[in-house]
Write a protein that holds these residues in place. Structure first.
Motif, PDB file in Angstrom:
ATOM      1  N   ALA A 142       0.850  -1.191   0.000  1.00 24.28           N
ATOM      2  CA  ALA A 142       0.000   0.000   0.000  1.00 24.28           C
ATOM      3  C   ALA A 142       0.883   1.238   0.000  1.00 24.28           C
ATOM      4  O   ALA A 142       1.974   1.245   0.582  1.00 24.28           O
ATOM      5  N   VAL A 143       0.393   2.294  -0.650  1.00 25.05           N
ATOM      6  CA  VAL A 143       1.099   3.573  -0.684  1.00 25.05           C
ATOM      7  C   VAL A 143       0.708   4.384   0.542  1.00 25.05           C
ATOM      8  O   VAL A 143      -0.481   4.527   0.856  1.00 25.05           O
ATOM      9  N   GLY A 144       1.709   4.907   1.255  1.00 33.73           N
ATOM     10  CA  GLY A 144       1.459   5.698   2.448  1.00 33.73           C
ATOM     11  C   GLY A 144       1.231   7.162   2.135  1.00 33.73           C
ATOM     12  O   GLY A 144       1.414   7.618   0.996  1.00 33.73           O
ATOM     13  N   PRO A 145       0.846   7.942   3.152  1.00 30.79           N
ATOM     14  CA  PRO A 145       0.547   9.366   2.931  1.00 30.79           C
ATOM     15  C   PRO A 145       1.756  10.178   2.496  1.00 30.79           C
ATOM     16  O   PRO A 145       1.603  11.242   1.887  1.00 30.79           O
ATOM     17  N   ASP A 146       2.973   9.689   2.798  1.00 32.62           N
ATOM     18  CA  ASP A 146       4.169  10.424   2.397  1.00 32.62           C
ATOM     19  C   ASP A 146       4.709   9.969   1.048  1.00 32.62           C
ATOM     20  O   ASP A 146       5.791  10.391   0.635  1.00 32.62           O
ATOM     21  N   TYR A 166       6.123   3.387  -0.184  1.00 33.07           N
ATOM     22  CA  TYR A 166       5.375   2.167  -0.465  1.00 33.07           C
ATOM     23  C   TYR A 166       5.713   1.135   0.595  1.00 33.07           C
ATOM     24  O   TYR A 166       6.886   0.855   0.860  1.00 33.07           O
ATOM     25  N   TYR A 167       4.674   0.582   1.219  1.00 35.59           N
ATOM     26  CA  TYR A 167       4.845  -0.430   2.253  1.00 35.59           C
ATOM     27  C   TYR A 167       4.490  -1.790   1.652  1.00 35.59           C
ATOM     28  O   TYR A 167       3.460  -1.926   0.984  1.00 35.59           O
ATOM     29  N   ILE A 168       5.327  -2.785   1.898  1.00 30.40           N
ATOM     30  CA  ILE A 168       5.131  -4.090   1.274  1.00 30.40           C
ATOM     31  C   ILE A 168       5.337  -5.196   2.300  1.00 30.40           C
ATOM     32  O   ILE A 168       6.294  -5.166   3.085  1.00 30.40           O
ATOM     33  N   SER A 199       4.704 -13.808  11.352  1.00 30.42           N
ATOM     34  CA  SER A 199       4.646 -15.157  10.789  1.00 30.42           C
ATOM     35  C   SER A 199       4.020 -15.110   9.404  1.00 30.42           C
ATOM     36  O   SER A 199       2.829 -15.299   9.234  1.00 30.42           O
ATOM     37  N   ALA A 200       4.848 -14.794   8.416  1.00 27.88           N
ATOM     38  CA  ALA A 200       4.436 -14.732   7.011  1.00 27.88           C
ATOM     39  C   ALA A 200       3.353 -13.690   6.776  1.00 27.88           C
ATOM     40  O   ALA A 200       2.260 -14.010   6.298  1.00 27.88           O
ATOM     41  N   PRO A 201       3.600 -12.420   7.090  1.00 34.93           N
ATOM     42  CA  PRO A 201       2.597 -11.379   6.832  1.00 34.93           C
ATOM     43  C   PRO A 201       2.283 -11.306   5.342  1.00 34.93           C
ATOM     44  O   PRO A 201       3.185 -11.347   4.506  1.00 34.93           O
ATOM     45  N   SER A 202       0.992 -11.180   5.013  1.00 34.20           N
ATOM     46  CA  SER A 202       0.585 -11.259   3.614  1.00 34.20           C
ATOM     47  C   SER A 202       0.145  -9.932   3.026  1.00 34.20           C
ATOM     48  O   SER A 202       0.071  -9.797   1.806  1.00 34.20           O
ATOM     49  N   SER A 203      -0.174  -8.932   3.878  1.00 30.14           N
ATOM     50  CA  SER A 203      -0.698  -7.679   3.348  1.00 30.14           C
ATOM     51  C   SER A 203      -0.527  -6.579   4.384  1.00 30.14           C
ATOM     52  O   SER A 203      -0.418  -6.849   5.586  1.00 30.14           O
ATOM     53  N   VAL A 204      -0.533  -5.332   3.903  1.00 32.59           N
ATOM     54  CA  VAL A 204      -0.433  -4.186   4.800  1.00 32.59           C
ATOM     55  C   VAL A 204      -1.311  -3.063   4.257  1.00 32.59           C
ATOM     56  O   VAL A 204      -1.437  -2.889   3.041  1.00 32.59           O
ATOM     57  N   ALA A 205      -1.964  -2.333   5.165  1.00 31.22           N
ATOM     58  CA  ALA A 205      -2.724  -1.131   4.823  1.00 31.22           C
ATOM     59  C   ALA A 205      -2.171   0.017   5.656  1.00 31.22           C
ATOM     60  O   ALA A 205      -1.699  -0.186   6.783  1.00 31.22           O
TER      61      ALA A 205
END
Length: 889
Positions: free
Chosen positions: A231-235, A238-240, A284-290
């Motif tokens: 996801a693209v952050g406010p600044d 890009y967070y992955i 433990s294997a994170p799959s997504s971020v918002a």
């Protein structure tokens, strides 16, 4: 039926007999199949074409018949009796077997049928030409029935599976440019560096790999460490999510990568994590971020069975762990979640795709959890909460509150995107539930288009929905009017096109997509690149492969046992190898990973003998082989049989999958993509149409060949029995390029360094490799020797020596795109930097580095000793490509 007739049943229930068996002439005896696979073979297998004709496959007569509506019968194939001949010629002159189990006709009138007795699916074109197009075998099981899919693919059924066995699609485009990455890039000429193994043969403890977990919620890609959704952050950063590394990373606009959550270790206990710094907490294997407007992060962590929240101060806490799951009938129950994606709307509400519970939930800023879709009992329900949702894998939320989602079946991707309107009604956005996956529909309405494994979704500022259409290697867009188009990708599964139009660039399986506030697209691909599309122009933000995987063991710390095969992926420069019946990859950081391709794993589970050999094509396609069959492992779907499991020895002009291979001990792919193999019968090339070309016919089992195919049909062959290396041209002409035929070294001059390679003694050459400029490398009694394009021979590397003068065996595994040579010896795989530039003194320094000597004089003395010792030395052990083991002579 037992009466053996073909009839027509009209809409009134009236049966009209078109033809009986007695109407069909045959000089063949009645078929009496003794194979268990054909014991319930039908009298006729039939199909109809658009003109109302019936095509009947008649095993009794080993024939195909066309029956017109007025009863006229024409024999299409089989007039010349039983057999297996006529490939590429007129069908009425061809021979087939008495095991014709099914037939199908496409919209253009092309006929396909299963010639099970010859292990082949064959085609008769409109002009009457017959060709074999695919093997009638899947995972060692016969394919008995076929049908034509909507995209022209040939679908087949075994006793237990429906599989894709053939295609009418165009072949992929040109292979990408070879990677020039190398573990010895920039090193001095002649530098020898170990890339795998500790220098000893022995048993390896496979529990070493327990710290490298299988990928979670990813699209498998030859074992590459995957990425999750971002996801693209406010600044503008890009967070992955990086599941295999168990971290979430932040990619700044300048490409700088920083880990913001996770330690790199896979977590197992999470109860004490709340309130701790996110950077010090195991995931433990994170799959997504918002990402929220104030920079807070929400992380879907299916391994931890929760959604984490990371505050602006960097501390982590559990945000959602359990939900009340509604049931189609009766009350629901509270259960742990298994989140695969998270998405925030403009009101700060968090949407969670809970694949484990087959529903989508919404969490308000106050913490109230409500079900958005799923938990119902019908696919036809109009309201999302009354509908069946499969395993949701991707989410996107529009400003008007519409929720879009992608799903997967338990057995694979679902090729559709659905949506939930603000009033709760569910609808199909693009693709379809009954679709087998494909690519079409651009310019039309999205529900009529076809997708292929949609992996992620995003909504732009103008309401456009973007779809990461992963297996189509494209990003698709659905505008507010419902019209679909392609905005990035050409369909080729590679990476190209930076600084050019995104629609002319190649994407390597896009698996994550997001949109910045300025409308720029950020796309993550399965080769772990993050690419940005701004105003239609594409560029690469970062290549995450450079960071390596800190959880996998270092390849040089692992003890190898028997390396039976190895190859360098031309598209990445990474090393793959097979050791003791398992396949591994060494990434650019030197970490070792099991190759977990589903197609490869299915071979281990479903074939009598597991594969032990491998080769990699110029486009990165992996080929594997047992001693009796060769398989191609495609990007999606199951393994494809290329050669073997038929009947009769391989011979020139035969179809590869219609022959029976025996004692295959090498497979290789040329730089232009031609597949070669060596078995007890000789050296063969598999042509594009499946036919074999005999390169070298084995006249005696005493001959032991190893090959190195070059481009344009040239093959170099090391012949251990004749103590020579041959060049075989595309015309079949054989020329000696090294070795005088003598196998005994009596004086140091016999080595012939600096002279013509054809005058040199080349004792029992065990392997051969070739560079793009036709520089040849030969392994002989532990040494590696180079034959320059001008024919001059030089010894460029000396094998290690024991106190009694014995030497370790050497196998060569090819030359990479940087010109460096890979080889294995004494329980390790190593690479030599720029071997084409090595001279005598560079050879001595290379020997010093390899042997661990401390001075030039010691190295020189060793070289003299080594030359003399070889006059009477024999290898301490020799690799036997027939049995894939080392043996003492």
């Amino acid at each position: 039926s037992s009466d053996r007739f073909v009839g027509r049943l009209d809409t009134h229930g009236k049966v009209t007999t078109l033809v009986t068996a007695d109407d069909l002439p045959t000089d063949l005896p009645a078929s009496t199949p003794d194979d268990e696979h054909f014991d319930d073979e039908p009298a006729f297998a039939i199909a109809t074409d658009n003109a109302g004709n019936v095509v009947a496959a008649d095993s009794r007569a080993a024939s195909l018949w066309r029956i017109t509506p007025d009863g006229t019968v024409t024999r299409l194939v089989g007039a010349r009796g039983t057999g297996n001949s006529g490939h590429g010629g007129p069908a009425d002159q061809a021979q087939v077997s008495q095991h014709l189990t099914d037939v199908a006709v496409d919209d253009e009138g092309t006929i396909y049928f299963v010639d099970a007795g010859n292990s082949s699916i064959k085609r008769i074109d409109a002009d009457g030409t017959i060709t074999s197009i695919a093997p009638a075998i899947h995972l060692h099981r016969p394919v008995r029935n076929i049908a034509i899919g909507p995209d022209g693919d040939i679908l087949g059924s075994t006793h237990t599976q429906i599989v894709r066995v053939g295609t009418r699609r165009a072949q992929p485009g040109a292979a990408p440019q070879p990677s020039t990455w190398s573990p010895v890039a920039g090193a001095d000429t002649g530098t020898v560096r170990t890339v795998a193994g500790g220098g000893h043969q022995g048993s390896r403890d496979d529990e070493t790999f327990e710290s490298s977990p299988p990928p979670v919620d990813t699209i498998p890609e030859h074992g590459l460490a995957p990425i999750g959704k971002g996801a693209v952050g406010p600044d503008g950063s890009y967070y992955i999510a990086e599941p295999a590394r168990h971290v979430v990373s932040k990619i700044a606009p300048d490409g700088t990568r920083t880990v913001v959550a996770g330690t790199g270790n896979m977590g197992t206990e999470f109860s004490a994590a709340d309130g701790e710094p996110a950077r010090e907490t195991d995931l433990s294997a994170p799959s997504s971020v918002a990402v929220g407007d104030d920079g807070e992060l929400f992380i879907a962590d299916p391994g931890a069975q929760r959604v984490w929240r990371v505050g602006p101060d960097g501390t982590i806490g559990t945000y959602l762990k359990t939900v009340d799951v509604q049931a189609p009938a009766g009350k629901g129950e509270t259960t742990d979640i298994s989140p695969t994606d998270v998405e925030l709307d403009r009101h700060g509400q968090l949407y969670v795709a809970d694949a484990g519970n087959a529903h989508i939930v919404k969490v308000s800023p106050a913490g109230k959890v409500t079900t958005v879709a799923g938990g119902g009992g019908s696919y036809a329900a109009r309201l999302a909460r009354q509908a069946i949702v499969e395993q949701p894998t991707a989410l996107a939320v529009a400003d008007d509150g519409t929720v879009y989602f992608a799903e997967r079946w338990s057995s694979g991707p679902l090729h559709a995107v659905r949506g939930v309107r603000p009033d709760g009604r569910i609808f199909t956005v693009a693709g379809g539930f009954d679709d087998l996956g494909g690519y079409d529909g651009d310019g039309g309405q999205a529900p009529s288009a076809r997708l292929n494994a949609p992996a992620d979704l995003a909504v732009g500022p103008d309401g456009t929905l973007y779809i990461a259409d992963s297996k189509n290697n494209r990003v698709r867009a659905v505008d507010r009017s419902g019209r679909i188009s392609t905005v990035a990708g050409t369909g080729e599964r590679t990476t190209s096109g930076d600084k050019g139009p995104a629609t002319a660039a190649a994407l390597h399986e896009p698996i994550t997509v997001d949109v910045g506030s300025d409308g720029a697209l950020v796309v993550g691909t399965s080769d772990r690149r993050i690419r940005v599309i701004d105003d239609g122009t594409i560029s690469t933000l970062i290549d995450l492969r450079e960071a390596g995987d800190q959880q996998a063991p270092r390849a040089t710390d692992v003890q190898l046992n028997v390396v039976s095969s190895a190859a360098v992926d031309p598209t990445t420069g990474e090393l793959y190898f097979a050791d003791s019946g398992r396949f591994y990859r060494v990434d650019r950081a030197g970490r070792m990973h099991p190759v977990d391709s589903p197609a490869l794993l299915s071979l281990f589970d479903n074939t009598p003998r597991p594969p032990t050999m491998m080769a990699i094509g110029p486009d990165g396609t992996l080929f594997v082989a047992t001693d009796e069959a060769i398989w191609r492992l495609p990007d999606s779907g199951g393994p494809v049989l290329v050669a073997g499991y038929g009947a009769g020895r391989p011979e020139d002009g035969k179809i590869a999958w219609e022959t029976a291979l025996s004692q295959v001990y090498q497979v290789a792919v040329s730089p232009d993509g031609a597949l070669y193999f060596v078995d007890r019968w000789g050296v063969f090339r598999v042509n594009d149409d499946g036919r074999l070309t005999a390169i070298l016919d084995r006249s005696s089992q005493q001959h032991r060949f190893r090959i190195a195919p070059a481009a344009d049909g040239v093959v170099y062959v090391a012949d251990r029995a004749e103590h020579r290396v041959y060049r075989i041209g595309p015309d079949g002409k054989r020329t000696v390029v090294a070795g005088n035929g003598e196998g005994d070294v009596t004086t140091e001059d016999d080595y012939g360094d600096g002279g013509a390679a054809t005058d040199a003694v080349l004792p029992s050459p065990s392997d051969v490799a070739v560079a793009d400029d036709h520089t040849i490398y030969v392994a002989s009694f532990g040494d590696i020797r180079r034959i320059a394009p001008n024919g001059e021979i030089t010894t460029i590397h000396r094998g290690s020596s024991d106190s009694d003068g014995t030497v370790g065996p050497t196998q060569l595994w090819g030359v990479n795109g940087n010109g460096d040579l890979y080889f294995s010896q004494d329980g390790r795989i190593a690479v030599i930097a720029n071997p084409a530039g090595i001279g005598f003194w560079a050879d001595m320094l290379s020997t010093l580095a390899w042997a661990g000597a401390l001075g030039v004089l010691a190295g020189a003395g060793y070289l003299v000793f080594r030359h003399r010792a070889l006059a009477k030395a024999k290898p301490s052990s020799q690799y036997d490509p027939w049995s894939h083991s080392w043996s003492n002579p």
